[in-house]
Enzyme design. Structure first.
Site, PDB file in Angstrom:
ATOM      1  N   HIS A 236      42.558  38.793  41.972  1.00 47.77           N
ATOM      2  CA  HIS A 236      42.486  38.722  43.431  1.00 47.77           C
ATOM      3  C   HIS A 236      41.107  39.172  43.930  1.00 47.77           C
ATOM      4  O   HIS A 236      40.478  38.500  44.746  1.00 47.77           O
ATOM      5  CB  HIS A 236      43.589  39.615  44.006  1.00 47.77           C
ATOM      6  CG  HIS A 236      43.612  39.709  45.490  1.00 47.77           C
ATOM      7  ND1 HIS A 236      44.451  38.947  46.269  1.00 47.77           N
ATOM      8  CD2 HIS A 236      42.913  40.489  46.357  1.00 47.77           C
ATOM      9  CE1 HIS A 236      44.264  39.259  47.543  1.00 47.77           C
ATOM     10  NE2 HIS A 236      43.342  40.200  47.618  1.00 47.77           N
ATOM     11  N   GLU A 237      40.625  40.311  43.436  1.00 50.04           N
ATOM     12  CA  GLU A 237      39.316  40.816  43.862  1.00 50.04           C
ATOM     13  C   GLU A 237      38.199  39.853  43.479  1.00 50.04           C
ATOM     14  O   GLU A 237      37.258  39.626  44.242  1.00 50.04           O
ATOM     15  CB  GLU A 237      39.063  42.186  43.233  1.00 50.04           C
ATOM     16  CG  GLU A 237      40.017  43.273  43.670  1.00 50.04           C
ATOM     17  CD  GLU A 237      40.026  43.462  45.172  1.00 50.04           C
ATOM     18  OE1 GLU A 237      38.961  43.324  45.795  1.00 50.04           O
ATOM     19  OE2 GLU A 237      41.104  43.701  45.724  1.00 50.04           O
ATOM     20  N   HIS A 240      37.601  37.146  45.919  1.00 50.53           N
ATOM     21  CA  HIS A 240      36.712  37.464  47.038  1.00 50.53           C
ATOM     22  C   HIS A 240      35.252  37.336  46.625  1.00 50.53           C
ATOM     23  O   HIS A 240      34.417  36.844  47.379  1.00 50.53           O
ATOM     24  CB  HIS A 240      37.016  38.865  47.551  1.00 50.53           C
ATOM     25  CG  HIS A 240      38.360  38.985  48.182  1.00 50.53           C
ATOM     26  ND1 HIS A 240      38.722  38.303  49.312  1.00 50.53           N
ATOM     27  CD2 HIS A 240      39.445  39.699  47.819  1.00 50.53           C
ATOM     28  CE1 HIS A 240      39.961  38.587  49.631  1.00 50.53           C
ATOM     29  NE2 HIS A 240      40.429  39.442  48.729  1.00 50.53           N
ATOM     30  N   HIS A 246      41.715  35.864  52.770  1.00 48.66           N
ATOM     31  CA  HIS A 246      43.170  35.843  52.703  1.00 48.66           C
ATOM     32  C   HIS A 246      43.736  34.575  53.322  1.00 48.66           C
ATOM     33  O   HIS A 246      43.273  34.116  54.367  1.00 48.66           O
ATOM     34  CB  HIS A 246      43.756  37.064  53.412  1.00 48.66           C
ATOM     35  CG  HIS A 246      43.677  38.297  52.581  1.00 48.66           C
ATOM     36  ND1 HIS A 246      43.535  39.552  53.120  1.00 48.66           N
ATOM     37  CD2 HIS A 246      43.713  38.477  51.240  1.00 48.66           C
ATOM     38  CE1 HIS A 246      43.494  40.445  52.146  1.00 48.66           C
ATOM     39  NE2 HIS A 246      43.599  39.810  50.996  1.00 48.66           N
TER      40      HIS A 246
END
EC number: 3.4.24.-
Length: 1008
Positions: A236-237, A240, A246
């Site tokens: 997930h990180e 980014h 999101h």
């Protein structure tokens, strides 16, 4: 590219607007942060995402951003709570954003203060929308598709550095997450060499935190804070870093999800704001419920089971699941490929062997085709590529249709060859662990195309001044039956330095199964540096020449994660003048230090040596006093005694007198006693004050006693006697792998919990974690107790007690990785014989749980650990309690008076109630098989009492003692209560009853 998918393009739009957006997913996970001195030692001056002026939702903004940033403020901010922020699956606390009324107030106030270029429209119910005026909006917000493309990582290549405060397991998991992105997209992560822009994995106070997209002009942090080190969270990180925001903030989200604001924690409403349509472009991509970038249904919820984001129902009336953190979705993959313009043809190959071919092979490839294959194997391995078919259009310099093979990770890596026509190329080999293959066609010629196979070869000769070596298939488990030999050579007049980042090889004291062997030279006959296995990282290694030989071997059984190591050239700092040291010079990686022989200590200049107290003692017994004994010891003394006994002896130390400055802290004057001769050997104790220490016995045949005094208060000191005694376990631990237990004239080997003794009675092997327990009481421990439980473990315990008794579980110690929903490591307890039985509890954390009691005589436990955080585990006592609710069926069942029936008499002072329940229309029948209860005329001492109902207010069927009732007993209804009472004196064998349910129409209670 005319448009960018909304989520990926959003960071470009935000950059055009803000210049500095940031994501801090500490918002997603509720973890605290413990800041230590170790964390202050980060040497890299990176851009810290935690140091933002304010946060709008997940976005970090500075003062410059506040002047030009627009938001859709659709919530009533006047209702924000003044309490500390946080939520059930994740908190906002790591940002330190517990300021009154929330950080978003600061944003709104700044926007109001700047004023120019804004319109403020009042709406109903006190809600406000802050937007740019029409005259400014067009100029201030250019389309994201063409504004700041430099925020995309050039060529999809993202250099990285992993900070020194992460464990080997964490490093392996970070690499697994990066390889996950590489496998499904054309993004490439490489260890940073001299690149200006790169990411740094670090541990920051904001928990899980990252900038969105490439910052440029130096390093930028991706923070993996406490308890964020999970595969899905890191994926997930990294999303980014690549450019994702999101999913739930896209402008059209209200068509797909409903935000339930009354369930949102006070002060967290602004996390659910959505972006303006003019800021992003979704490229027509559908809303992705399955995205790894989507919030969960209960994110920032007031309660675990209250939804804050409710997905709309699909055509089948089902609400899609959201908030998964396990893998990239199809939408994540598609949008990443669009942003980085990945070719439609080709793939990333990560297996140790594989094959690939041109599109349409062998029936011909289409014109104007562009394909890229990236082969990525374990560092330390090399790739061998063999073309099995080649049939391309042939042209001068292979201008039209061709295959290019490059020795590296991207299109600018060194060219190994450019091929066309029908001649098979020679076998190609990479110099490292990556290879790039590009295929282009621009002719209308029809040929078969090409086909190729590749294989990863571990080991080989390495002629480089720095690099990385990893076990095959790292960071996943190494493969069985592997043997890899590396021969490392650096520049002349240098040494080879080797440091380990991670190490996990099957444990054995003699490293007999899997191991890493390192030798100081160029071949297998060079001096041995060490055989290594287990889970402890080896110390830094330095060769005495410019060569180093390494061999990794795995057998066919247990496989572990393996190792990751860096090698580099090292200069011998102690040459040519012994480093200026008077006695001994010790080379360390990148430096050196002076040392003295036993009986000497370093002088103030840290190079010269002067006579000192202490020394080497080889007698079987003797006396050790402090300097000046029996007078006060002098200040500023450092004395080291090294006591060495013969092999198979242990040394005991007994203090006759003891008086040193200090108390429990022992900060000023103290004596340390260790097993071993070095300063980092096992510490038995650090002592000061006036309390005489207990007798101390060494583990082996040597002991180190170190005394230090400061420059102030002096006391009388101590006088101690040492003596040696033979110990069979002191030599090589008696040959035992785990524990050696001395017995009179012999010894026995013993394994820790979770291991079993090998047939040779010395070695220990990992045991299958399945236990069936039939004893009435005992101890249950997590594997490897009291040390940390291993990763990736599943253990079960099936407890069966005497029928009629209930199993009770009492926890003595408990420490399992914390998570609010116990999603990672946990212990599950079931009320029955399997995991299909009703659950009594799902446990984790460090709080000792309350005792758990089953409703019957069976209990099932299941312990699961994941691949990351390990804790001490648990120790629990299982026992039994009498009584309970029993279901009577047509098949007879047993009921015993106590758990140890047949072995011991029933316990004194017992009061037990059993409620026997039959199905509707059935009665309960009792058949006494054995009955021996203390006899008394009125059955006033020990007795069994029966009631025709569910409690003691029902009609009593009788009170029995002695030899019991002479015949069967029946209930009139569906329930029967059995009460058993004992006093505090005489006890007997007890009773054994068989019970069942039968149809019985009469009201008679005993058989006639």
């Amino acid at each position: 590219m005319k448009m960018l998918c909304w989520r990926l393009a959003l960071w470009l739009a935000a950059w055009a607007v803000c210049g500095k957006p940031s994501f801090c997913s500490a918002l997603d996970y509720d973890y605290t942060y413990d800041f230590t001195e170790e964390d202050k030692a980060e040497a890299i001056d990176y851009k810290d995402p935690c140091k933002a002026a304010v946060f709008w939702g997940d976005i970090a903004l500075d003062d410059e951003d506040l002047k030009i940033f627009q938001i859709d403020r659709t919530i009533d901010l006047t209702q924000h709570s003044n309490e500390r922020l946080g939520h059930n699956t994740g908190g906002f606390g790591e940002h330190g954003m517990s300021k009154k009324r929330g950080a978003l107030y600061q944003l709104i106030e700044r926007i109001r203060r700047f004023g120019s270029g804004f319109e403020q429209n009042n709406t109903s119910k006190g809600r406000t929308t802050v937007k740019f005026s029409g005259k400014n909006e067009k100029n201030r917000f250019p389309r994201a598709a063409t504004s700041r493309t430099e925020r995309i990582w050039p060529g999809g290549v993202i250099p990285y550095v992993i900070g020194g405060n992460f464990t080997g397991t964490q490093r392996a998991m970070f690499k697994q997450a990066m390889r996950h992105w590489e496998k499904y997209t054309c993004v490439t992560f490489i260890e940073r060499s001299d690149e200006e822009s790169y990411i740094v994995f670090t541990y920051r106070p904001c928990g899980c935190c990252s900038y969105v997209g490439r910052r440029g002009n130096g390093p930028q942090a991706i923070s993996i804070g406490k308890n964020c080190d999970k595969f899905g969270i890191v994926v997930h990180e990294l999303g980014h870093v690549i450019g994702f925001w999101h999913e739930h903030t896209r402008p059209d989200r209200d068509d797909h999800v409903t935000i339930i604001r009354e369930n949102i924690q006070p002060g967290q409403e602004y996390n659910f704001l959505k972006m303006e349509p003019g800021e992003v472009n979704s490229l027509g991509e559908p809303y992705d419920f399955d995205s790894i970038m989507h919030y969960a249904r209960n994110t920032f919820s007031r309660g675990m089971f209250l939804d804050t984001i409710l997905p709309s129902r699909d055509d089948n009336g089902i609400r899609p699941a959201i908030g998964q953190r396990t893998r990239l979705s199809k939408g994540d993959i598609a949008q990443a490929r669009k942003l980085y313009r990945c070719p439609a043809c080709g793939e990333t190959l990560q297996e140790s062997t594989g094959n690939f071919s041109s599109p349409g092979f062998p029936n011909g490839y289409p014109s104007y085709t562009h394909c890229i294959w990236r082969i990525s194997v374990t560092p330390g391995e090399k790739i061998v590529l063999n073309f099995t078919t080649m049939d391309l259009y042939k042209s001068s310099l292979c201008w039209y249709d061709y295959i290019e093979v490059r020795d590296g990770y991207w299109r600018k890596s060194p060219l190994l060859g450019r091929f066309c026509g029908d001649k098979l190329p020679e076998v190609l080999a990479s110099s490292d662990s990556r290879m790039w293959i590009e295929f282009r066609s621009s002719s209308n010629w029809v040929g078969k195309g090409f086909a190729a196979v590749y294989e990863a070869i571990c080991g080989g000769e390495i002629h480089k001044n720095e690099g990385q070596i990893q076990s095959p298939n790292y960071p996943d488990d190494y493969r069985p039956m592997k043997e890899c030999v590396w021969k490392i050579t650096v520049s002349e007049n240098y040494n080879v330095g080797l440091t380990f980042q991670a190490f996990e090889i099957e444990r054995h004291d003699n490293c007999a199964y899997d191991y890493l062997e390192i030798r100081d030279g160029m071949n297998e006959n060079s001096p041995l540096i060490g055989h290594f296995c287990g889970y402890d990282k080896p110390e830094d290694i330095r060769s005495t020449s410019n060569t180093l030989w390494m061999k990794f071997v795995s057998d066919g059984t247990v496989n572990k994660a393996g190792f990751a190591a860096n090698f580099f050239k090292e200069e011998m700092m102690c040459q040519p003048d012994n480093g200026g040291c008077e006695q001994r010079c010790v080379n360390t990686l990148g430096s050196y230090q002076c040392a003295c022989d036993p009986g000497y200590e370093l002088g103030p200049d840290k190079k010269s040596c002067e006579a000192a107290c202490g020394g080497l003692l080889t007698k079987l017994n003797g006396t050790i006093p402090t300097p000046g004994w029996p007078k006060e010891y002098p200040p500023n003394k450092n004395c080291v005694w090294q006591v060495v006994a013969p092999t198979q002896y242990r040394i005991s130390m007994k203090f006759e007198f003891f008086e040193l400055e200090g108390n429990e802290v022992c900060k000023y004057d103290y004596v340390e006693i260790r097993s071993g001769l070095s300063s980092d050997s096992k510490l038995h104790g650090k002592f000061c004050g006036t309390e005489v220490p207990e007798v101390i016995t060494s583990q082996y045949n040597n002991m180190r006693i170190e005394f230090r005094s400061d420059n102030t208060v002096s006391k009388k000191g101590f006088k101690a006697h040492f003596f040696s005694d033979k110990d069979e376990c002191s030599k090589d631990n008696g040959g035992c792998q785990h524990e050696c237990i001395n017995t009179v004239g012999s010894y026995v080997c013993q394994c820790r919990n979770g291991f079993v003794l090998h047939e040779n009675k010395h070695d220990c092997k990992e045991a299958e974690c399945e236990q069936k327990i039939h004893s009435p009481n005992g101890i249950i421990m997590s594997p490897n107790w009291p040390d940390k439980y291993p990763s990736r473990k599943e253990c079960t315990w099936e407890i069966s007690a005497t029928p009629g008794q209930r199993v009770k579980l009492t926890f003595n110690e408990f420490e399992i990785e914390q998570h609010q929903e116990c999603a990672y490591d946990h212990l599950e307890v079931f009320d029955g014989e399997s995991e299909k039985s009703p659950i009594l509890g799902r446990l984790c954390g460090s709080k000792i749980p309350e005792p758990l009691i089953a409703t019957g005589n069976k209990m099932f436990l299941r312990f699961i650990s994941d691949a990351s955080v390990q804790r001490k585990g648990f120790q629990a006592t299982h026992s039994t309690e009498c009584g309970g609710r029993l279901k009577a069926e047509t098949k007879p069942k047993d009921l015993y008076s106590h758990a140890q029936f047949g072995d011991n008499n029933y316990p004194v002072q017992a009061d037990c109630d059993w409620l026997l329940v039959a199905e509707r229309g059935y009665r309960v029948e009792l058949m006494f098989q054995t009955f021996e209860v203390e006899e008394e005329a009125d059955c006033g001492y020990d007795y069994v009492e029966l009631f025709d109902g569910h409690d003691k207010t029902a009609m009593r069927l009788g009170r029995f003692c002695g030899s019991g009732p002479p015949e069967e007993i029946y209930s009139a209804g569906e329930t029967l209560l059995l009460h058993f009472h004992t006093d505090d004196t005489i006890n007997k064998k007890g009773f054994h009853i068989r019970y069942r349910s039968i149809k019985y129409p009469d009201s008679v209670h005993t058989k006639k």
